[in-house]
Design a protein around this motif. Structure first.
Motif, PDB file in Angstrom:
ATOM      1  N   MET A 170       0.449   0.265   5.288  1.00  0.00           N
ATOM      2  CA  MET A 170      -0.329  -0.208   4.168  1.00  0.00           C
ATOM      3  C   MET A 170      -1.519   0.727   4.052  1.00  0.00           C
ATOM      4  SD  MET A 170      -0.132  -3.733   2.725  1.00  0.00           S
ATOM      5  CE  MET A 170      -1.312  -5.013   3.538  1.00  0.00           C
ATOM      6  N   LYS A 171      -2.005   1.333   5.012  1.00  0.00           N
ATOM      7  CA  LYS A 171      -3.185   2.052   4.836  1.00  0.00           C
ATOM      8  C   LYS A 171      -2.929   3.222   3.684  1.00  0.00           C
ATOM      9  CE  LYS A 171      -7.226   4.296   6.937  1.00  0.00           C
ATOM     10  NZ  LYS A 171      -7.750   4.834   8.173  1.00  0.00           N
ATOM     11  N   ASN A 172      -1.706   3.923   4.314  1.00  0.00           N
ATOM     12  CA  ASN A 172      -1.199   5.320   3.677  1.00  0.00           C
ATOM     13  C   ASN A 172      -1.086   4.855   1.967  1.00  0.00           C
ATOM     14  OD1 ASN A 172      -1.472   6.759   5.612  1.00  0.00           O
ATOM     15  ND2 ASN A 172       0.873   6.520   6.403  1.00  0.00           N
ATOM     16  N   LEU A 173      -0.517   3.421   1.804  1.00  0.00           N
ATOM     17  CA  LEU A 173      -0.544   3.238   0.480  1.00  0.00           C
ATOM     18  C   LEU A 173      -1.617   3.264  -0.470  1.00  0.00           C
ATOM     19  CD1 LEU A 173       2.048   0.179   0.591  1.00  0.00           C
ATOM     20  CD2 LEU A 173       2.298   2.385  -0.146  1.00  0.00           C
ATOM     21  N   PHE A 174      -2.776   2.761   0.217  1.00  0.00           N
ATOM     22  CA  PHE A 174      -4.094   2.612  -0.328  1.00  0.00           C
ATOM     23  C   PHE A 174      -4.958   3.848  -0.413  1.00  0.00           C
ATOM     24  CE2 PHE A 174      -3.828  -2.458   0.871  1.00  0.00           C
ATOM     25  CZ  PHE A 174      -2.884  -2.546  -0.243  1.00  0.00           C
ATOM     26  N   GLN A 175      -4.682   4.641   0.393  1.00  0.00           N
ATOM     27  CA  GLN A 175      -5.421   5.783   0.637  1.00  0.00           C
ATOM     28  C   GLN A 175      -5.973   6.500  -0.759  1.00  0.00           C
ATOM     29  OE1 GLN A 175      -3.938   8.501   3.442  1.00  0.00           O
ATOM     30  NE2 GLN A 175      -5.524   7.710   4.842  1.00  0.00           N
ATOM     31  N   ASN A 176      -5.063   6.769  -1.632  1.00  0.00           N
ATOM     32  CA  ASN A 176      -5.528   7.617  -2.774  1.00  0.00           C
ATOM     33  C   ASN A 176      -5.709   6.604  -4.176  1.00  0.00           C
ATOM     34  OD1 ASN A 176      -5.259   9.876  -1.374  1.00  0.00           O
ATOM     35  ND2 ASN A 176      -2.773  10.007  -1.535  1.00  0.00           N
ATOM     36  N   ILE A 177      -5.890   5.444  -3.980  1.00  0.00           N
ATOM     37  CA  ILE A 177      -6.201   4.600  -5.275  1.00  0.00           C
ATOM     38  C   ILE A 177      -7.681   4.646  -5.260  1.00  0.00           C
ATOM     39  CG2 ILE A 177      -5.637   2.436  -6.388  1.00  0.00           C
ATOM     40  CD1 ILE A 177      -3.513   2.021  -4.405  1.00  0.00           C
ATOM     41  N   ALA A 178      -8.252   4.682  -6.570  1.00  0.00           N
ATOM     42  CA  ALA A 178      -9.500   4.368  -6.717  1.00  0.00           C
ATOM     43  C   ALA A 178     -10.002   3.045  -6.681  1.00  0.00           C
ATOM     44  CB  ALA A 178     -10.237   5.288  -8.135  1.00  0.00           C
ATOM     45  N   THR A 179     -11.107   2.764  -5.847  1.00  0.00           N
ATOM     46  CA  THR A 179     -11.414   1.501  -5.633  1.00  0.00           C
ATOM     47  C   THR A 179     -12.593   1.295  -6.737  1.00  0.00           C
ATOM     48  OG1 THR A 179     -12.855   2.211  -4.114  1.00  0.00           O
ATOM     49  CG2 THR A 179     -10.925   0.995  -3.323  1.00  0.00           C
ATOM     50  N   PRO A 180     -13.009  -0.231  -7.244  1.00  0.00           N
ATOM     51  CA  PRO A 180     -12.254  -1.367  -6.473  1.00  0.00           C
ATOM     52  C   PRO A 180     -10.956  -1.294  -7.643  1.00  0.00           C
ATOM     53  CG  PRO A 180     -14.062  -2.046  -8.063  1.00  0.00           C
ATOM     54  CD  PRO A 180     -14.055  -0.438  -7.869  1.00  0.00           C
ATOM     55  N   PHE A 181      -9.808  -2.300  -6.869  1.00  0.00           N
ATOM     56  CA  PHE A 181      -8.886  -2.677  -7.682  1.00  0.00           C
ATOM     57  C   PHE A 181      -8.133  -4.070  -7.182  1.00  0.00           C
ATOM     58  CE2 PHE A 181      -7.388   0.197  -4.206  1.00  0.00           C
ATOM     59  CZ  PHE A 181      -6.258  -0.460  -3.671  1.00  0.00           C
ATOM     60  N   TYR A 182      -7.399  -4.660  -7.939  1.00  0.00           N
ATOM     61  CA  TYR A 182      -6.965  -5.829  -7.429  1.00  0.00           C
ATOM     62  C   TYR A 182      -5.401  -5.579  -7.207  1.00  0.00           C
ATOM     63  CZ  TYR A 182     -10.536  -9.321  -8.844  1.00  0.00           C
ATOM     64  OH  TYR A 182     -11.517  -9.959  -9.131  1.00  0.00           O
ATOM     65  N   TYR A 183      -5.289  -6.084  -5.681  1.00  0.00           N
ATOM     66  CA  TYR A 183      -3.777  -5.553  -5.266  1.00  0.00           C
ATOM     67  C   TYR A 183      -3.068  -6.993  -5.244  1.00  0.00           C
ATOM     68  CZ  TYR A 183      -0.160  -4.708  -1.766  1.00  0.00           C
ATOM     69  OH  TYR A 183       0.885  -4.552  -1.295  1.00  0.00           O
ATOM     70  N   TYR A 184      -1.967  -6.965  -5.720  1.00  0.00           N
ATOM     71  CA  TYR A 184      -1.027  -8.110  -5.953  1.00  0.00           C
ATOM     72  C   TYR A 184       0.372  -7.962  -5.320  1.00  0.00           C
ATOM     73  CZ  TYR A 184      -3.991  -9.543  -9.789  1.00  0.00           C
ATOM     74  OH  TYR A 184      -5.185  -9.774 -10.594  1.00  0.00           O
ATOM     75  N   ASP A 185       0.365  -9.215  -4.436  1.00  0.00           N
ATOM     76  CA  ASP A 185       1.621  -8.916  -3.498  1.00  0.00           C
ATOM     77  C   ASP A 185       2.463  -9.703  -4.353  1.00  0.00           C
ATOM     78  OD1 ASP A 185       3.609  -9.500  -1.445  1.00  0.00           O
ATOM     79  OD2 ASP A 185       2.265  -9.824  -0.130  1.00  0.00           O
ATOM     80  N   MET A 186       3.479  -8.828  -4.833  1.00  0.00           N
ATOM     81  CA  MET A 186       4.581  -9.505  -5.764  1.00  0.00           C
ATOM     82  C   MET A 186       5.459 -10.340  -5.094  1.00  0.00           C
ATOM     83  SD  MET A 186       3.237  -8.893  -8.471  1.00  0.00           S
ATOM     84  CE  MET A 186       4.261  -9.730  -9.675  1.00  0.00           C
ATOM     85  N   ASP A 187       5.665  -9.728  -3.879  1.00  0.00           N
ATOM     86  CA  ASP A 187       6.849 -10.723  -2.963  1.00  0.00           C
ATOM     87  C   ASP A 187       6.460 -11.985  -2.693  1.00  0.00           C
ATOM     88  OD1 ASP A 187       8.983 -10.987  -1.254  1.00  0.00           O
ATOM     89  OD2 ASP A 187       7.654 -11.021   0.426  1.00  0.00           O
ATOM     90  N   LEU A 188       5.114 -12.072  -2.390  1.00  0.00           N
ATOM     91  CA  LEU A 188       4.318 -13.330  -2.062  1.00  0.00           C
ATOM     92  C   LEU A 188       4.218 -14.297  -3.295  1.00  0.00           C
ATOM     93  CD1 LEU A 188       2.824 -15.409  -0.220  1.00  0.00           C
ATOM     94  CD2 LEU A 188       0.701 -14.259  -0.666  1.00  0.00           C
ATOM     95  N   MET A 189       4.061 -13.631  -4.436  1.00  0.00           N
ATOM     96  CA  MET A 189       3.958 -14.330  -5.733  1.00  0.00           C
ATOM     97  C   MET A 189       5.494 -15.220  -6.023  1.00  0.00           C
ATOM     98  SD  MET A 189       2.518 -13.045  -9.253  1.00  0.00           S
ATOM     99  CE  MET A 189       0.921 -12.369  -8.827  1.00  0.00           C
ATOM    100  N   GLN A 190       6.218 -14.067  -6.003  1.00  0.00           N
ATOM    101  CA  GLN A 190       7.529 -14.705  -6.299  1.00  0.00           C
ATOM    102  C   GLN A 190       8.000 -15.825  -5.279  1.00  0.00           C
ATOM    103  OE1 GLN A 190       9.887 -11.050  -6.080  1.00  0.00           O
ATOM    104  NE2 GLN A 190       9.624 -10.647  -8.099  1.00  0.00           N
ATOM    105  N   ARG A 191       7.641 -15.855  -3.869  1.00  0.00           N
ATOM    106  CA  ARG A 191       8.027 -16.705  -2.970  1.00  0.00           C
ATOM    107  C   ARG A 191       7.295 -17.981  -3.377  1.00  0.00           C
ATOM    108  NH1 ARG A 191       6.522 -15.591   2.114  1.00  0.00           N
ATOM    109  NH2 ARG A 191       5.618 -13.695   1.654  1.00  0.00           N
ATOM    110  N   THR A 192       5.973 -17.969  -3.795  1.00  0.00           N
ATOM    111  CA  THR A 192       5.353 -18.902  -3.937  1.00  0.00           C
ATOM    112  C   THR A 192       5.777 -19.773  -5.317  1.00  0.00           C
ATOM    113  OG1 THR A 192       3.144 -17.791  -3.308  1.00  0.00           O
ATOM    114  CG2 THR A 192       2.861 -19.679  -4.678  1.00  0.00           C
TER     115      THR A 192
END
Ligand SMILES: Cc1ncc(COP(=O)(O)O)c(C=O)c1O
Length: 391
Positions: free
Chosen positions: A1-23
């Motif tokens: 996950m760390k690598n995923l976030f490394q190059n994104i300018a902060t702050p940002f809202y991260y949405y876990d779409m898998d969790l949203m769909q399961r919910t």
């Protein structure tokens, strides 16, 4: 996950779409057991991806402003599944919703009822009316999140129900399609909902005696989530929630039960990701100063609400020392504070900080105070896709 976030300018809202769909799936499957209809409360989050996911799972839309009705319609919600509440609907908002023939106006005062009646007559369109009744139930939540006690501005007093129904019956452009209740938000005990069911039963008994049979009962939203320990309950216990309602609410023949859930559907899927700008040693306290502030997430400043805060970067370090910090933002206000004297792993400039459970009433309540930019949304599936393409 760390690598995923490394190059994104902060702050940002991260949405876990898998969790949203399961919910969403969990909520809708539990509701379907009793033939309940859920309307997603747009006020929690109106990001297009969220709305499209809600649509995919068959939710209706719960709106509290004209612009939310427009947004719901333009995003593809069937107007027959759109409900519209709010104590201060303007004439223009009413006219738009009327022309779209929405499922119901959840009407909050006698005067509003008269106004909708006049606008409906002018347009020669029948308006579907659910009376929002103030049931006098204390939701035992934050005082700014309670809406169902008599001193709140919301809803019609119980003693005015018959008067309101009479107004509807006397205007052929008004159609009585049910009763609406919403007692508050972030309600973590089932007791207030049980109390609400009992009051709805009483009200229905009284109405039935007068040969009035509401076709629809809308119990609103308000089901709370676990902010302190989100991982313990990533998906709220919809099974217990709906089965409790089913146990205590006396449903009449051919009656449809509706809910307007917001927070419980989307809060846990969102994380505000921020970077530490400075760690400042004060005389009495140390401060972790983030690049996210109250303009990105106002809940702590507005309600004193608690969000779980994690130092994501510390997970890859081999130090386990803890320190106490006030976690604050960069905005020029003392209330721009996410936590006070919070125990965190030793924290350094550049660390990534996660503020959890921010999918509801987070990004949507952003402002540009101090001329700050709004934190954008980053969706888990798009991010993973992008990182695959980059390999
Ligand atoms: C009328 C109405 N319905 C539904 C909701 C959604 O509530 P929650 O996000 O707590 O489920 C709200 C929010 O307070 C509301 O005002």
């Amino acid at each position: 996950m760390k690598n995923l976030f490394q190059n994104i300018a902060t702050p940002f809202y991260y949405y876990d779409m898998d969790l949203m769909q399961r919910t969403f799936y969990n909520a809708i499957s539990e509701a379907e057991k009793y033939n309940y209809q859920i309307h997603y409360a747009l006020k929690a989050n109106t990001n297009e991806r969220v709305l499209q996911t809600a649509l995919e799972y068959g939710f209706g839309a719960d709106c509290v402003s004209g612009n939310e009705v427009i947004k719901a319609v333009e995003s593809g919600f069937n107007p027959k599944k759109i409900v519209f509440a709010g104590v201060g609907k303007t004439d223009e908002e009413i006219e738009y919703a009327l022309q779209k023939n929405i499922f119901s106006f959840n009407v909050e005062s006698l005067e509003e009822l008269e106004v909708i009646g006049e606008i409906a007559k002018k347009n020669q369109i029948i308006a579907n009316i659910a009376l929002r009744i103030n049931p006098g139930v204390d939701a035992h939540t934050h005082k700014y999140l309670t809406t169902g006690i008599v001193e709140n501005k919301f809803g019609i007093d119980r003693s005015d129900i018959l008067k309101s129904i009479k107004i509807i019956f006397n205007n052929k452009f008004l159609n009585f399609n049910g009763l609406h209740f919403h007692i508050g938000s972030q309600i973590t005990s089932l007791e207030p909902f049980i109390e609400l069911c009992k009051i709805v039963n009483e009200i229905q008994d009284e109405l039935n005696l007068k040969n009035i049979f509401p076709e629809n009962i809308n119990l609103g939203g308000g089901f709370g989530i676990n902010y302190e320990n989100p991982d313990k309950e990533l998906i709220p216990d919809f099974k217990t929630f709906f089965s409790t309602i089913n146990k205590f609410l006396k449903i009449r023949n051919n009656q449809k039960i509706h809910f307007e859930l917001g927070r419980s559907l989307v809060a846990q899927s969102g994380t505000l990701v921020s970077k530490v700008l400075y760690v400042k040693k004060g005389q009495q306290k140390d401060f972790v100063i983030l690049d996210a502030g109250m303009t990105d997430l106002i809940r702590p400043a507005l309600y004193g609400s608690v969000h779980k805060i994690e130092n994501y970067s510390s997970q890859s370090r081999n130090t386990f020392a803890l320190a106490k910090y006030d976690v604050v933002g960069p905005v020029c206000e003392s209330s721009d504070r996410f936590a006070e004297q919070l125990r965190l792993p030793e924290t350094h400039r550049g660390d990534l900080i996660f503020i959890r459970s921010t999918g509801a009433y987070g990004q949507i309540m952003s402002s540009n105070y101090n001329l700050r930019k709004n934190a954008p949304a980053v969706y888990s599936d798009e991010l993973i896709q992008k990182s695959r393409l980059a390999v």
